[in-house]
Write a protein that holds these residues in place. Structure first.
Motif, PDB file in Angstrom:
ATOM      1  N   ALA A  87       2.623   3.789   4.730  1.00 33.79           N
ATOM      2  CA  ALA A  87       2.782   2.817   3.644  1.00 33.79           C
ATOM      3  C   ALA A  87       2.933   1.428   4.255  1.00 33.79           C
ATOM      4  CB  ALA A  87       4.015   3.150   2.828  1.00 33.79           C
ATOM      5  N   LEU A  88       2.439   0.428   3.546  1.00 34.04           N
ATOM      6  CA  LEU A  88       2.600  -0.968   3.953  1.00 34.04           C
ATOM      7  C   LEU A  88       3.568  -1.638   2.986  1.00 34.04           C
ATOM      8  CD1 LEU A  88      -1.041  -2.073   4.844  1.00 34.04           C
ATOM      9  CD2 LEU A  88       0.965  -2.373   6.305  1.00 34.04           C
ATOM     10  N   LEU A  89       4.650  -2.190   3.540  1.00 28.73           N
ATOM     11  CA  LEU A  89       5.727  -2.726   2.709  1.00 28.73           C
ATOM     12  C   LEU A  89       6.037  -4.149   3.139  1.00 28.73           C
ATOM     13  CD1 LEU A  89       7.710   0.542   3.143  1.00 28.73           C
ATOM     14  CD2 LEU A  89       6.500  -0.158   1.070  1.00 28.73           C
ATOM     15  N   ARG A  90       6.398  -4.976   2.176  1.00 31.14           N
ATOM     16  CA  ARG A  90       6.698  -6.376   2.468  1.00 31.14           C
ATOM     17  C   ARG A  90       8.126  -6.679   2.043  1.00 31.14           C
ATOM     18  NH1 ARG A  90       1.751  -9.894   1.197  1.00 31.14           N
ATOM     19  NH2 ARG A  90       1.145  -8.594   2.974  1.00 31.14           N
ATOM     20  N   PRO A  91       9.093  -6.565   2.967  1.00 38.46           N
ATOM     21  CA  PRO A  91      10.503  -6.725   2.605  1.00 38.46           C
ATOM     22  C   PRO A  91      10.789  -8.108   2.020  1.00 38.46           C
ATOM     23  CG  PRO A  91      10.280  -5.909   4.859  1.00 38.46           C
ATOM     24  CD  PRO A  91       8.912  -6.279   4.397  1.00 38.46           C
TER      25      PRO A  91
ATOM     26  N   PHE B 202       6.280 -10.380   9.080  1.00 35.54           N
ATOM     27  CA  PHE B 202       5.666  -9.075   9.296  1.00 35.54           C
ATOM     28  C   PHE B 202       5.783  -8.194   8.049  1.00 35.54           C
ATOM     29  CE2 PHE B 202       6.575 -10.646  13.472  1.00 35.54           C
ATOM     30  CZ  PHE B 202       5.546 -10.175  14.268  1.00 35.54           C
ATOM     31  N   ASP B 203       4.800  -7.320   7.874  1.00 38.60           N
ATOM     32  CA  ASP B 203       4.952  -6.205   6.946  1.00 38.60           C
ATOM     33  C   ASP B 203       5.499  -5.022   7.724  1.00 38.60           C
ATOM     34  OD1 ASP B 203       3.864  -7.716   4.906  1.00 38.60           O
ATOM     35  OD2 ASP B 203       1.842  -6.909   5.161  1.00 38.60           O
ATOM     36  N   LEU B 204       6.120  -4.085   7.005  1.00 37.36           N
ATOM     37  CA  LEU B 204       6.579  -2.845   7.632  1.00 37.36           C
ATOM     38  C   LEU B 204       5.598  -1.724   7.320  1.00 37.36           C
ATOM     39  CD1 LEU B 204      10.400  -2.935   6.765  1.00 37.36           C
ATOM     40  CD2 LEU B 204       9.293  -3.558   8.918  1.00 37.36           C
ATOM     41  N   VAL B 205       5.378  -0.863   8.304  1.00 39.37           N
ATOM     42  CA  VAL B 205       4.622   0.369   8.074  1.00 39.37           C
ATOM     43  C   VAL B 205       5.607   1.527   8.159  1.00 39.37           C
ATOM     44  CG1 VAL B 205       2.774   1.867   8.888  1.00 39.37           C
ATOM     45  CG2 VAL B 205       2.536  -0.614   9.069  1.00 39.37           C
TER      46      VAL B 205
ATOM     47  N   SER C  32      -9.734   2.360   4.431  1.00 39.68           N
ATOM     48  CA  SER C  32     -10.677   2.106   3.340  1.00 39.68           C
ATOM     49  C   SER C  32     -11.652   0.966   3.586  1.00 39.68           C
ATOM     50  CB  SER C  32      -9.893   1.835   2.063  1.00 39.68           C
ATOM     51  OG  SER C  32      -8.940   0.804   2.289  1.00 39.68           O
TER      52      SER C  32
ATOM     53  N   LEU D 219       0.860  -1.186   0.000  1.00 43.82           N
ATOM     54  CA  LEU D 219       0.000   0.000   0.000  1.00 43.82           C
ATOM     55  C   LEU D 219       0.894   1.233   0.000  1.00 43.82           C
ATOM     56  CD1 LEU D 219      -2.997   1.022   0.417  1.00 43.82           C
ATOM     57  CD2 LEU D 219      -2.478   1.069   2.871  1.00 43.82           C
TER      58      LEU D 219
ATOM     59  N   GLY E 294      -2.301  -5.147   8.292  1.00 43.15           N
ATOM     60  CA  GLY E 294      -2.271  -3.722   8.601  1.00 43.15           C
ATOM     61  C   GLY E 294      -3.635  -3.064   8.430  1.00 43.15           C
ATOM     62  N   LEU E 295      -3.985  -2.161   9.372  1.00 48.82           N
ATOM     63  CA  LEU E 295      -5.261  -1.443   9.304  1.00 48.82           C
ATOM     64  C   LEU E 295      -5.208  -0.371   8.223  1.00 48.82           C
ATOM     65  CD1 LEU E 295      -5.790  -0.885  13.139  1.00 48.82           C
ATOM     66  CD2 LEU E 295      -6.922  -2.614  11.701  1.00 48.82           C
ATOM     67  N   ARG E 296      -6.334  -0.128   7.575  1.00 47.45           N
ATOM     68  CA  ARG E 296      -6.415   0.900   6.541  1.00 47.45           C
ATOM     69  C   ARG E 296      -7.614   1.798   6.786  1.00 47.45           C
ATOM     70  NH1 ARG E 296      -4.711  -2.249   1.023  1.00 47.45           N
ATOM     71  NH2 ARG E 296      -3.333  -3.788   1.990  1.00 47.45           N
TER      72      ARG E 296
ATOM     73  N   ASP F 138      -2.709   6.568   2.749  1.00 44.56           N
ATOM     74  CA  ASP F 138      -3.243   6.167   4.060  1.00 44.56           C
ATOM     75  C   ASP F 138      -2.391   6.821   5.140  1.00 44.56           C
ATOM     76  OD1 ASP F 138      -4.434   4.435   6.221  1.00 44.56           O
ATOM     77  OD2 ASP F 138      -5.266   3.416   4.477  1.00 44.56           O
TER      78      ASP F 138
ATOM     79  N   VAL G 297       3.624  -4.764  11.370  1.00 41.24           N
ATOM     80  CA  VAL G 297       2.292  -5.376  11.515  1.00 41.24           C
ATOM     81  C   VAL G 297       2.389  -6.813  11.006  1.00 41.24           C
ATOM     82  CG1 VAL G 297       0.803  -3.344  11.379  1.00 41.24           C
ATOM     83  CG2 VAL G 297       1.560  -4.441   9.266  1.00 41.24           C
TER      84      VAL G 297
ATOM     85  N   MET H 166      -2.327   2.351  11.851  1.00 41.67           N
ATOM     86  CA  MET H 166      -2.197   1.182  10.971  1.00 41.67           C
ATOM     87  C   MET H 166      -2.123  -0.117  11.794  1.00 41.67           C
ATOM     88  SD  MET H 166      -1.814   2.792   7.922  1.00 41.67           S
ATOM     89  CE  MET H 166      -1.046   1.637   6.761  1.00 41.67           C
TER      90      MET H 166
ATOM     91  N   HIS I 209       2.000  -9.884   8.874  1.00 42.04           N
ATOM     92  CA  HIS I 209       1.830 -10.057   7.431  1.00 42.04           C
ATOM     93  C   HIS I 209       0.363  -9.922   6.961  1.00 42.04           C
ATOM     94  CE1 HIS I 209       3.895 -11.815   3.863  1.00 42.04           C
ATOM     95  NE2 HIS I 209       2.665 -12.118   3.522  1.00 42.04           N
ATOM     96  N   GLY I 210       0.093  -8.903   6.153  1.00 44.32           N
ATOM     97  CA  GLY I 210      -1.223  -8.767   5.528  1.00 44.32           C
ATOM     98  C   GLY I 210      -2.330  -8.235   6.421  1.00 44.32           C
TER      99      GLY I 210
END
Lengths: 321, 321
Positions: free
Chosen positions: A31-35, B39-42, B146, A24, B142-144, A28, B137, B78, B139-140
């Protein structure tokens, strides 16, 4: 206050999400990032302030380029491959044509490096730009300043002193070197597992080499006759002033690095072939790491001190001559 | 220009590397970080500029706290757990006592959240602070903004309007709410898989709810009688002005979020128990998501428009009353 993402949204939308590791992008709270697995991340930030890092009225296209380039240069110095950036832009007023040009300079460079702008903040105030950039290095292999060893060759990319001259000179080449610095990303990547230490030249060769050697607990001797100088710099400034600018001028954003003699003999051939094929930047050996802390200089092998070169002490730290 | 990391080094050294995912912190061209798997990164960034976001002469300790808190608030929105931050500090002059106090405010909050300051840049220019913060957060998840759905309950943490009043009022509680906002990190974490949408209230409730509903393609109706107002705000401003500030004042940094009626019935009990045990922030239902785009308001169930509440249209976008 301008809407937080409104302006950035409008002019930067194109650059928001073209990478698989961006879940993402802009729009928002974050940003949402997946390393990617198997890599470390390198995180850097640099600020450009009007009146300090560029003149009032400077080209917004150049400011956009430089704001990203100086950050990419820090990534290059760690051997990283660029991935994402955040942009914090402070503007005295909403000036759409300024923002459009600025975005043009920023995004052209971002696209060149497959970098996604994933967020930012726009605020009102005196003109300044802070960029944060993130890149990948293979797990555990990031380049550092602290690995230089006695006997290593000191190397530098490109030519030095051009940007410092270009800040005050109307020569087109020199001005271009200040306004549009090149981040040496491909070079940095090729130095992984080869260079013993690396950093970028932003404050001037002597200042930055002093930091690298201090971080490594060593010293260095520079051969002044070997400093890489551009034809334009020599034509405009003459040899002596060109050397002074090469030693003390900032904003070059070339890479300064060290490697063992054995690695240098091998890697120089690889890089020379590559350089011939795709016009990659030339690399010049300019000195040698030695045991005694501080920096020393020779001219055609004979010891010289800074006063003989017309260099003031001020302008860099930790310098011994 | 101040040395790039000299000042940051001196006052921020303590905070540089206390986490297992920090390979290399402050002091090189960039930080080296090793993201945890799964985890994803914000990534977020926010800038505070003197004269825009705080008054000239404001407490450096408060500025240090706020500069980090407003970024942590974006992470909270997030659902992220803070990990690392970069600090870009622009100062008109080298003022060690200012920097020391600023660092004190920044680091106290960083320690509270186990956040490592891993790098930064210090430059000369008009006072401003840009922080970039990164959090995890799962993986997958994260709050948005939308995900709000028709029928969802609209909820907000804490009380609203205090910070806007505190900017101009000498009441100690209200001033504290402006100077030392609380990022609702634990709340954000507890909303993962529960809330349908979330964001933080930085520009004012109406402005921010309008963004959330627009991002979700829905509308909402707010019940004005339910707005959470602090005793201090009511005492200082009276009910009508307190409601106006709650609707339009910024800088609250509370969380605004939505969830299904079923999730709310379940989660409210969990949170109420937790709140009783460790004084976590109270949550108030303030409205309902509906199909018609834009925002509507009721007072004790009867429709009211913004003019009846004494609210100007200016100050937020997309508002329909």
């Amino acid at each position: 206050m301008l809407g937080e993402f409104d302006l950035i949204d409008r002019y930067f939308r194109d650059a928001a999400a073209r990478r698989a590791d961006v879940v993402l992008g802009v729009g928002d709270d974050g940003a949402l990032l997946r390393p990617k697995a198997g890599f470390d991340l390198v995180m850097v930030t640099d600020t450009l302030v009007e009146g300090t890092h560029f003149k009032a009225g400077a080209s917004p296209h150049s400011i956009g380029h430089r704001a990203l380039a100086v950050n990419l240069s820090d990534l290059a110095a760690m051997g990283a491959t660029p991935a994402w950036a955040l942009l914090a832009l402070t503007l005295p007023a909403t000036d759409e044509s300024w923002i459009k040009e600025f975005a043009g300079g920023f995004l052209a460079l971002a696209r060149q490096h497959d970098l996604a702008l994933v967020g930012g903040d726009t605020t009102r105030g005196p003109l300044s730009v802070t960029v944060q950039a993130v890149g990948y290095v293979p797990h555990g292999r990031g380049l550092r300043r602290s690995g230089a060893r006695v006997g290593d060759v000191v190397l530098v990319s490109g030519t030095l002193g051009d940007a410092a001259a270009g800040l005050h000179d109307s020569n087109e080449y020199l001005r271009g070197r200040f306004d549009y610095p090149t981040a040496r990303i491909a070079l940095g990547e090729s130095l992984l597992d080869v260079a013993s230490a690396a950093m970028d030249v932003s404050d001037g060769l002597l200042a930055d080499l002093a930091k690298l050697t201090a971080a490594s607990g060593v010293g260095a001797t520079l051969e002044i006759a070997n400093l890489p100088l551009s034809d334009s710099l020599l034509a405009v400034q003459g040899l002596e002033a060109a050397r002074r600018l090469a030693l003390t001028g900032g904003d070059d954003y070339e890479l300064l690095f060290t490697m063992s003699e054995a690695n240098w003999e091998e890697w120089r051939r690889v890089w020379a072939e590559r350089s011939a094929a795709d016009q990659s930047v030339a690399i010049t050996p300019i000195g040698r790491i030695d045991q005694h802390e501080g920096l020393r200089m020779t001219l055609a092998g004979k010891s010289v001190d800074r006063t003989a070169l017309g260099i003031e002490r001020s302008g860099w730290d930790h310098f011994e001559a």
